[in-house]
Design a protein around this motif. Structure first.
Motif, PDB file in Angstrom:
ATOM      1  N   THR A 122       0.814  -1.222   0.000  1.00 21.78           N
ATOM      2  CA  THR A 122       0.000   0.000   0.000  1.00 21.78           C
ATOM      3  C   THR A 122       0.845   1.270   0.000  1.00 21.78           C
ATOM      4  N   GLY A 123       2.166   1.105   0.086  1.00 21.17           N
ATOM      5  CA  GLY A 123       3.021   2.289   0.085  1.00 21.17           C
ATOM      6  C   GLY A 123       4.444   1.940   0.452  1.00 21.17           C
ATOM      7  N   ILE A 124       5.243   2.956   0.707  1.00 21.43           N
ATOM      8  CA  ILE A 124       6.633   2.760   1.119  1.00 21.43           C
ATOM      9  C   ILE A 124       6.960   3.674   2.293  1.00 21.43           C
ATOM     10  N   ARG A 125       7.896   3.228   3.103  1.00 25.15           N
ATOM     11  CA  ARG A 125       8.422   4.053   4.184  1.00 25.15           C
ATOM     12  C   ARG A 125       9.869   4.389   3.835  1.00 25.15           C
ATOM     13  N   THR A 126      10.212   5.663   3.904  1.00 25.88           N
ATOM     14  CA  THR A 126      11.558   6.102   3.544  1.00 25.88           C
ATOM     15  C   THR A 126      12.400   6.337   4.790  1.00 25.88           C
ATOM     16  N   GLU A 127      13.697   6.474   4.587  1.00 28.63           N
ATOM     17  CA  GLU A 127      14.639   6.547   5.704  1.00 28.63           C
ATOM     18  C   GLU A 127      14.469   7.799   6.563  1.00 28.63           C
ATOM     19  N   ASP A 128      13.777   8.799   6.057  1.00 28.04           N
ATOM     20  CA  ASP A 128      13.533   9.990   6.881  1.00 28.04           C
ATOM     21  C   ASP A 128      12.309   9.811   7.774  1.00 28.04           C
ATOM     22  N   GLY A 129      11.704   8.595   7.734  1.00 22.77           N
ATOM     23  CA  GLY A 129      10.557   8.292   8.580  1.00 22.77           C
ATOM     24  C   GLY A 129       9.215   8.568   7.943  1.00 22.77           C
ATOM     25  N   SER A 130       9.205   9.086   6.725  1.00 21.74           N
ATOM     26  CA  SER A 130       7.940   9.426   6.068  1.00 21.74           C
ATOM     27  C   SER A 130       7.249   8.176   5.530  1.00 21.74           C
ATOM     28  N   LEU A 131       5.932   8.225   5.538  1.00 19.50           N
ATOM     29  CA  LEU A 131       5.118   7.150   4.975  1.00 19.50           C
ATOM     30  C   LEU A 131       4.428   7.677   3.726  1.00 19.50           C
ATOM     31  N   HIS A 132       4.621   6.983   2.618  1.00 16.66           N
ATOM     32  CA  HIS A 132       4.013   7.384   1.354  1.00 16.66           C
ATOM     33  C   HIS A 132       2.974   6.330   0.974  1.00 16.66           C
ATOM     34  N   THR A 133       1.710   6.676   1.132  1.00 16.15           N
ATOM     35  CA  THR A 133       0.629   5.765   0.773  1.00 16.15           C
ATOM     36  C   THR A 133       0.235   6.013  -0.680  1.00 16.15           C
ATOM     37  N   VAL A 134       0.205   4.948  -1.466  1.00 24.30           N
ATOM     38  CA  VAL A 134      -0.041   5.095  -2.903  1.00 24.30           C
ATOM     39  C   VAL A 134      -0.960   3.990  -3.400  1.00 24.30           C
ATOM     40  N   ASP A 135      -1.445   4.151  -4.624  1.00 22.70           N
ATOM     41  CA  ASP A 135      -2.277   3.119  -5.248  1.00 22.70           C
ATOM     42  C   ASP A 135      -1.425   1.996  -5.835  1.00 22.70           C
ATOM     43  N   THR A 136      -0.274   2.367  -6.393  1.00 25.42           N
ATOM     44  CA  THR A 136       0.585   1.386  -7.054  1.00 25.42           C
ATOM     45  C   THR A 136       2.044   1.657  -6.710  1.00 25.42           C
ATOM     46  N   VAL A 137       2.789   0.601  -6.418  1.00 29.16           N
ATOM     47  CA  VAL A 137       4.228   0.701  -6.183  1.00 29.16           C
ATOM     48  C   VAL A 137       4.940  -0.047  -7.304  1.00 29.16           C
ATOM     49  N   VAL A 138       5.821   0.637  -7.991  1.00 28.45           N
ATOM     50  CA  VAL A 138       6.618   0.021  -9.053  1.00 28.45           C
ATOM     51  C   VAL A 138       8.058  -0.082  -8.563  1.00 28.45           C
ATOM     52  N   VAL A 139       8.592  -1.287  -8.515  1.00 31.37           N
ATOM     53  CA  VAL A 139       9.980  -1.495  -8.117  1.00 31.37           C
ATOM     54  C   VAL A 139      10.819  -1.557  -9.387  1.00 31.37           C
ATOM     55  N   ALA A 140      11.624  -0.530  -9.614  1.00 34.37           N
ATOM     56  CA  ALA A 140      12.462  -0.458 -10.815  1.00 34.37           C
ATOM     57  C   ALA A 140      13.867  -0.062 -10.392  1.00 34.37           C
ATOM     58  N   ALA A 141      14.513  -0.945  -9.645  1.00 33.46           N
ATOM     59  CA  ALA A 141      15.832  -0.645  -9.087  1.00 33.46           C
ATOM     60  C   ALA A 141      16.920  -1.530  -9.669  1.00 33.46           C
ATOM     61  N   GLY A 142      16.665  -2.105 -10.840  1.00 33.24           N
ATOM     62  CA  GLY A 142      17.676  -2.963 -11.444  1.00 33.24           C
ATOM     63  C   GLY A 142      18.000  -4.139 -10.544  1.00 33.24           C
ATOM     64  N   SER A 143      19.285  -4.472 -10.445  1.00 35.59           N
ATOM     65  CA  SER A 143      19.677  -5.616  -9.630  1.00 35.59           C
ATOM     66  C   SER A 143      19.520  -5.347  -8.138  1.00 35.59           C
TER      67      SER A 143
END
Length: 234
Positions: A122-143
Motif C-alpha cells: 500500500t506504500g513505502i516508508r523512507t529513511e527519513d521516517g515518512s510514509l508514502h501511501t499510494v495506489d501502485t508501487v513500481v519497483v524499478a531498481a535494477g539488480s
C-alpha cells in the motif's frame, strides 16, 4: 560498434546476426571488413576509419581478425540520459525525492481485500521516517530490486564484470585523438568461438574515451552465481 570475430572469418553467431538483419531490411547498416563491397560502402559513407585491423598473433603470413562494423550500435552516456528524462518528468509534474527522503526503508503492506490470506503493498516508508501511501508501487531498481523485494531473488540476479580503466592525459594529443568517440568505435571481441554445444564463453569490450579522458576495457565471461545471493553494496 565493431564486432571483432574470434578468427579471420565470420563466426556462426555473426552469420546468424547478418542473416537476421538481411531479413529485416537492415543489412545496409552493417559493414563486413572482409567484404570488398562493404568496405567500399564504408569508405563512401565515412565509416571506414572505424573498420580497424587487429593482427592475429603468431600468423605467418600476417592475418587479421575479421570484424563487422554495426552503424546502428554504440553507447549511451547514462548520466546524460537520466538528466534528460529527469527534466522532462519534472515538466510533466513528477515529484522526485532524493537523499533520505527518497531512500526506501521498507514496503508497507496490508491484508489483501481481493485475495484472502495474501498481502498487498500500500506504500513505502523512507529513511527519513515518512510514509508514502499510494495506489501502485513500481519497483524499478535494477539488480538492487531484491533489496526492496526479496521475493525476486530467485528470478533476478546480478553479476560483476571485470573492468580496467585507463586515464589519457589531454596533453597526449595522439592518444586523445585516436580514442575519441569520433574515431574509435565501441568494440566487442569474442576471443573464443562458440563451443560444440553452441554456447559462448565470454567476450572483451572496449569503449571510446570519455570527455574526461577515461578509456574502459571490460571482460564478461561465464561465472558461478547463485540466485539467492544478495548484491553487496560497496
Amino acid at each position: 560498434m565493431l564486432r571483432v570475430q574470434p578468427t579471420d572469418k565470420l563466426g556462426e553467431l555473426e552469420k546468424e546476426t547478418l542473416a537476421n538483419l538481411e531479413r529485416d531490411g537492415l543489412r545496409h547498416t552493417q559493414f563486413v571488413k572482409s567484404n570488398p563491397e562493404d568496405r567500399q560502402r564504408a569508405e563512401s559513407l565515412g565509416w571506414s576509419g572505424k573498420l580497424l585491423n587487429f593482427e592475429i598473433p603468431g600468423t605467418e603470413p600476417r592475418q587479421t581478425y575479421d570484424a563487422v562494423l554495426d552503424s546502428l550500435a554504440g553507447f549511451v552516456r547514462c548520466s546524460n540520459a537520466c538528466a534528460y528524462w529527469h527534466k522532462i518528468a519534472l515538466a510533466d509534474g513528477v515529484r522526485f525525492c532524493f537523499g533520505k527522503e527518497g531512500a526506501v526503508e521498507s514496503l508497507v503492506k496490508a491484508p489483501s481485500t481481493t485475495e484472502p490470506g495474501k498481502e498487498k503493498v500500500t506504500g513505502i516508508r523512507t529513511e527519513d521516517g515518512s510514509l508514502h501511501t499510494v495506489d501502485t508501487v513500481v519497483v524499478a531498481a535494477g539488480s538492487f530490486s531484491t533489496q526492496v523485494l526479496p521475493e525476486l531473488s530467485y528470478h533476478l540476479e546480478s553479476s560483476a564484470g571485470s573492468v580496467a580503466t585507463f586515464k589519457i592525459d589531454r596533453k597526449q594529443t595522439d592518444l586523445w585523438d585516436k580514442y575519441s568517440p569520433d574515431k574509435f568505435p565501441v568494440i566487442t571481441w569474442k576471443a573464443t568461438p562458440r563451443d560444440k554445444a553452441g554456447k559462448d564463453t565470454g567476450s572483451i569490450y572496449v569503449l571510446p574515451r570519455t570527455p574526461q579522458g577515461y578509456l574502459k576495457i571490460g571482460y564478461r565471461g561465464i561465472k558461478v552465481r547463485g540466485f539467492k545471493q544478495r548484491l553487496i553494496r560497496y
